[in-house]
Scaffold this active site. Sequence first.
Site, PDB file in Angstrom:
ATOM      1  N   ARG A 155       0.872  -1.197   0.000  1.00 53.00           N
ATOM      2  CA  ARG A 155       0.000   0.000   0.000  1.00 53.00           C
ATOM      3  C   ARG A 155       0.897   1.232   0.000  1.00 53.00           C
ATOM      4  O   ARG A 155       1.749   1.376   0.855  1.00 53.00           O
ATOM      5  CB  ARG A 155      -0.913   0.020   1.232  1.00 53.00           C
ATOM      6  CG  ARG A 155      -2.143   0.918   1.047  1.00 53.00           C
ATOM      7  CD  ARG A 155      -2.909   1.104   2.353  1.00 53.00           C
ATOM      8  NE  ARG A 155      -2.095   1.795   3.301  1.00 53.00           N
ATOM      9  CZ  ARG A 155      -1.952   1.446   4.601  1.00 53.00           C
ATOM     10  NH1 ARG A 155      -2.595   0.415   5.089  1.00 53.00           N
ATOM     11  NH2 ARG A 155      -1.182   2.141   5.392  1.00 53.00           N
TER      12      ARG A 155
ATOM     13  N   GLU B 179       4.941   7.039   2.172  1.00 48.69           N
ATOM     14  CA  GLU B 179       5.752   5.813   2.244  1.00 48.69           C
ATOM     15  C   GLU B 179       5.050   4.713   1.463  1.00 48.69           C
ATOM     16  O   GLU B 179       3.880   4.845   1.091  1.00 48.69           O
ATOM     17  CB  GLU B 179       5.910   5.347   3.698  1.00 48.69           C
ATOM     18  CG  GLU B 179       4.572   5.019   4.356  1.00 48.69           C
ATOM     19  CD  GLU B 179       4.667   4.006   5.485  1.00 48.69           C
ATOM     20  OE1 GLU B 179       5.713   3.383   5.675  1.00 48.69           O
ATOM     21  OE2 GLU B 179       3.633   3.817   6.163  1.00 48.69           O
TER      22      GLU B 179
ATOM     23  N   ASN C  61       4.160   0.622   2.044  1.00 53.89           N
ATOM     24  CA  ASN C  61       4.172  -0.499   2.988  1.00 53.89           C
ATOM     25  C   ASN C  61       4.161  -1.798   2.197  1.00 53.89           C
ATOM     26  O   ASN C  61       3.187  -2.093   1.507  1.00 53.89           O
ATOM     27  CB  ASN C  61       2.926  -0.441   3.877  1.00 53.89           C
ATOM     28  CG  ASN C  61       2.937   0.800   4.752  1.00 53.89           C
ATOM     29  OD1 ASN C  61       3.758   0.917   5.651  1.00 53.89           O
ATOM     30  ND2 ASN C  61       2.057   1.735   4.470  1.00 53.89           N
TER      31      ASN C  61
ATOM     32  N   SER D 228      -2.593  -2.849   6.130  1.00 55.07           N
ATOM     33  CA  SER D 228      -3.889  -3.242   6.702  1.00 55.07           C
ATOM     34  C   SER D 228      -5.036  -2.356   6.220  1.00 55.07           C
ATOM     35  O   SER D 228      -4.851  -1.425   5.445  1.00 55.07           O
ATOM     36  CB  SER D 228      -3.802  -3.232   8.220  1.00 55.07           C
ATOM     37  OG  SER D 228      -3.460  -1.956   8.654  1.00 55.07           O
TER      38      SER D 228
ATOM     39  N   LYS E 160      12.291   2.487   4.798  1.00 53.84           N
ATOM     40  CA  LYS E 160      12.344   3.941   4.608  1.00 53.84           C
ATOM     41  C   LYS E 160      13.690   4.353   4.013  1.00 53.84           C
ATOM     42  O   LYS E 160      13.769   5.320   3.260  1.00 53.84           O
ATOM     43  CB  LYS E 160      12.030   4.639   5.929  1.00 53.84           C
ATOM     44  CG  LYS E 160      10.552   4.378   6.293  1.00 53.84           C
ATOM     45  CD  LYS E 160      10.080   4.974   7.558  1.00 53.84           C
ATOM     46  CE  LYS E 160       8.562   4.892   7.650  1.00 53.84           C
ATOM     47  NZ  LYS E 160       8.006   3.540   7.891  1.00 53.84           N
TER      48      LYS E 160
ATOM     49  N   LYS F 159      12.579  10.224  10.528  1.00 55.30           N
ATOM     50  CA  LYS F 159      11.960   8.889  10.573  1.00 55.30           C
ATOM     51  C   LYS F 159      12.958   7.787  10.914  1.00 55.30           C
ATOM     52  O   LYS F 159      13.943   7.609  10.184  1.00 55.30           O
ATOM     53  CB  LYS F 159      11.338   8.553   9.211  1.00 55.30           C
ATOM     54  CG  LYS F 159      10.228   9.490   8.802  1.00 55.30           C
ATOM     55  CD  LYS F 159       9.508   8.938   7.583  1.00 55.30           C
ATOM     56  CE  LYS F 159       8.332   9.798   7.230  1.00 55.30           C
ATOM     57  NZ  LYS F 159       7.488   9.162   6.203  1.00 55.30           N
TER      58      LYS F 159
ATOM     59  N   GLU G  75       7.755   0.709  11.589  1.00 55.90           N
ATOM     60  CA  GLU G  75       6.441   0.681  10.949  1.00 55.90           C
ATOM     61  C   GLU G  75       5.349   0.720  12.013  1.00 55.90           C
ATOM     62  O   GLU G  75       5.593   0.411  13.177  1.00 55.90           O
ATOM     63  CB  GLU G  75       6.281  -0.615  10.140  1.00 55.90           C
ATOM     64  CG  GLU G  75       7.230  -0.761   8.977  1.00 55.90           C
ATOM     65  CD  GLU G  75       6.981   0.258   7.884  1.00 55.90           C
ATOM     66  OE1 GLU G  75       5.832   0.688   7.723  1.00 55.90           O
ATOM     67  OE2 GLU G  75       7.954   0.640   7.215  1.00 55.90           O
ATOM     68  N   GLY G  76       4.156   1.092  11.596  1.00 53.14           N
ATOM     69  CA  GLY G  76       2.997   0.965  12.489  1.00 53.14           C
ATOM     70  C   GLY G  76       2.517   2.268  13.097  1.00 53.14           C
ATOM     71  O   GLY G  76       1.552   2.284  13.858  1.00 53.14           O
TER      72      GLY G  76
ATOM     73  N   ARG H 286      -7.544   7.520   5.349  1.00 55.60           N
ATOM     74  CA  ARG H 286      -7.506   7.707   6.802  1.00 55.60           C
ATOM     75  C   ARG H 286      -7.390   9.194   7.081  1.00 55.60           C
ATOM     76  O   ARG H 286      -6.685   9.904   6.350  1.00 55.60           O
ATOM     77  CB  ARG H 286      -6.298   6.981   7.407  1.00 55.60           C
ATOM     78  CG  ARG H 286      -6.428   5.481   7.387  1.00 55.60           C
ATOM     79  CD  ARG H 286      -5.110   4.838   7.732  1.00 55.60           C
ATOM     80  NE  ARG H 286      -4.070   5.214   6.779  1.00 55.60           N
ATOM     81  CZ  ARG H 286      -2.779   4.983   6.953  1.00 55.60           C
ATOM     82  NH1 ARG H 286      -2.353   4.403   8.048  1.00 55.60           N
ATOM     83  NH2 ARG H 286      -1.897   5.340   6.042  1.00 55.60           N
TER      84      ARG H 286
HETATM   85  P1  ADP Z   1       4.662   4.256   9.442  1.00 49.67           P
HETATM   86  O1  ADP Z   1       5.370   3.203   8.655  1.00 49.67           O
HETATM   87  O2  ADP Z   1       4.921   4.178  10.898  1.00 49.67           O
HETATM   88  O3  ADP Z   1       3.202   4.340   9.101  1.00 49.67           O
HETATM   89  P2  ADP Z   1       4.889   6.792   8.037  1.00 49.67           P
HETATM   90  O4  ADP Z   1       6.029   7.204   7.206  1.00 49.67           O
HETATM   91  O5  ADP Z   1       3.647   6.442   7.323  1.00 49.67           O
HETATM   92  O6  ADP Z   1       5.362   5.623   9.002  1.00 49.67           O
HETATM   93  O7  ADP Z   1       4.582   7.939   9.074  1.00 49.67           O
HETATM   94  C1  ADP Z   1       3.558   7.835  10.025  1.00 49.67           C
HETATM   95  C2  ADP Z   1       2.662   9.054   9.972  1.00 49.67           C
HETATM   96  O8  ADP Z   1       3.435  10.270  10.144  1.00 49.67           O
HETATM   97  C3  ADP Z   1       1.946   9.235   8.654  1.00 49.67           C
HETATM   98  O9  ADP Z   1       0.753   8.476   8.621  1.00 49.67           O
HETATM   99  C4  ADP Z   1       1.699  10.730   8.635  1.00 49.67           C
HETATM  100  O10 ADP Z   1       0.574  11.045   9.433  1.00 49.67           O
HETATM  101  C5  ADP Z   1       2.933  11.290   9.318  1.00 49.67           C
HETATM  102  N1  ADP Z   1       3.967  11.622   8.308  1.00 49.67           N
HETATM  103  C6  ADP Z   1       4.935  10.802   7.866  1.00 49.67           C
HETATM  104  N2  ADP Z   1       5.696  11.400   6.926  1.00 49.67           N
HETATM  105  C7  ADP Z   1       5.187  12.633   6.781  1.00 49.67           C
HETATM  106  C8  ADP Z   1       5.530  13.753   5.955  1.00 49.67           C
HETATM  107  N3  ADP Z   1       6.560  13.695   5.113  1.00 49.67           N
HETATM  108  N4  ADP Z   1       4.779  14.877   6.077  1.00 49.67           N
HETATM  109  C9  ADP Z   1       3.743  14.949   6.934  1.00 49.67           C
HETATM  110  N5  ADP Z   1       3.370  13.934   7.728  1.00 49.67           N
HETATM  111  C10 ADP Z   1       4.080  12.783   7.662  1.00 49.67           C
HETATM  112 MG    MG Z   2       4.572   2.011   7.154  1.00 47.24          MG
HETATM  113 MG    MG Z   3       2.414   4.863   7.327  1.00 47.42          MG
END
Ligand code: ADP
Ligand code: MG
Ligand code: MG
Length: 495
Positions: A145, A165, A167, A172, A327, A385, A389-390, A471
């Site tokens: 996803r 990102e 996944n 899920s 990442k 970051k 994950e999660g 979401r």
């Molecule tokens: P995970 O693998 O833990 O889901 P993400 O990269 O999706 O990691 O980051 C988790 C959350 O952080 C995202 O769902 C979003 O709400 C916020 N986020 C992540 N990267 C960004 C970004 N570049 N700009 C704004 N919000 C972000």
């Molecule tokens: Mg993720």
């Molecule tokens: Mg995410």
Amino acid sequence: MPVCWRSGGPLQRAARAMEALCSVPVHVMRDIALLNCLAEAAKDFAFHRGIAMRTPENPNESERVLFVPFTLFPSVVPTVLFEQAMEVQRDFNLLIDRVSQDHAFLQETLKSTVDSDEFSANVFRIFQRLLDENITKPVVLGLNRSDYMFDLHADGASSSLKQIETNTFAASFGGLSCSTPDLHRHVLRLLGKPGEGVEVPSNSPAEELGRGIAVAWELYGEPKAAVMFLVETDCRNIFDQRCVEYALWKRGIKVLRKTFGDVTKQASLLPDRTLHVNGTEIAVVYYRSGYTPNNYSGPKDWEARELLDRSRAITCPDIATHLAGTKKVQQVLAQPGVVERFVTDPAAVARIRSTFAGLYSLDMNEEGDRTVALAMADPHRFVLKPEREGGGNNIFGDDITELLGRIGHSPERKAYILMDKVRPLAVRNVLVRSGFPLAPLDCVSELGMFGIYVRQGGAMVLNDCGGHLLRTKSLEHADGGVAAGVAVLDNPRLV
Ligand code: ADP
Ligand code: MG
Ligand code: MG
């Protein structure tokens, strides 16, 4: 591709903001009694359609369950950006799959992360062992996803699609998001006229994920073999997983649910590495657990993971595709010329690259030093970051200054990447969450597109977009997924 939210200058925009960025008229949003009434009806609908999860107190029984938090109304999403995300999914599937086959690239790219992050090192060790033993899977099943936000341009009137990102492991909510369109349609129907003309697109990712697994199962070529879902010991989100499982049973494919602990006790490999669990041959292992350190209670669980990955069964993801979804790989792909190593079609490269936000390395070199300086100078422009994950793991704003101030010149920093913070335009919605009063809030949405593909040897047998997930969270939260308790399930209202 940038898109205009609506015509008019900043003043007109401000005047119309409430109405234009909300699926229902302002008077509905202001009527708290009406919102409560709609929310109660919506909760019933959620239970009627299984938009539910188990409680934190009893994550292994279904006697008492909760509704999964959702928005009361669908959230505004520009049609052009939605279609762009759908279109680029097949390109991303190909890119991920090709990255997963370039073992030298994965070794080189992940060297720094593996050095400084124990979890990544454990995954990498299995990858290396399979390479040493010359084990590759004849069939590769990818269920991923790709998540996006809509980055608002400086003109305040247009946005573009930016990838947050990808996944590649246990993506899920493909199950529950099959039912949320009907929930929103019902709420809009209850509203009568004010909800008229609001289109909520249909969505069936569970069927699509099931289709991907079924194609892989068929290619495995043993009709008596089963699909095994590798699941957590505490399984709150079981109803989401069940949707994919039932899609397989409907196709006549047997499904087992097993934890790493079960695998330790019940699984064995034949000399040709055929996987048996309690006497049943397994064609496909679909991992819904194993993406985060907490999923492994100790070395035995890592041994169980290794046994599954070494087996003849098709593992989703295979170990290389797990690594391709890190990442660090995302950050390196954004560097000049790297996507181009994997994708030759210039139009596909352009489609992929147009979704990239700025990504920066924190390796122990001059480039990494420049990244530290960049982040320290203006931390609110970025997200830091770790390789996790999660949801709930990222670092924002002043915490970036604090952390990089502490570790900016030590090798610990290699476990992180830096990314430009995407700043979306806020949309108005009401979040329905147990124990929270209802109120219209400024929210931001994250759009996920499911990718499904199957490769047999060198041939792509299947490569599709498998539906979407929206979401939404209140603006005040920087990070967070649904499982982390911050974001809630939503649907796009395409405008
Ligand atoms: P995970 O693998 O833990 O889901 P993400 O990269 O999706 O990691 O980051 C988790 C959350 O952080 C995202 O769902 C979003 O709400 C916020 N986020 C992540 N990267 C960004 C970004 N570049 N700009 C704004 N919000 C972000
Ligand atoms: Mg993720
Ligand atoms: Mg995410």
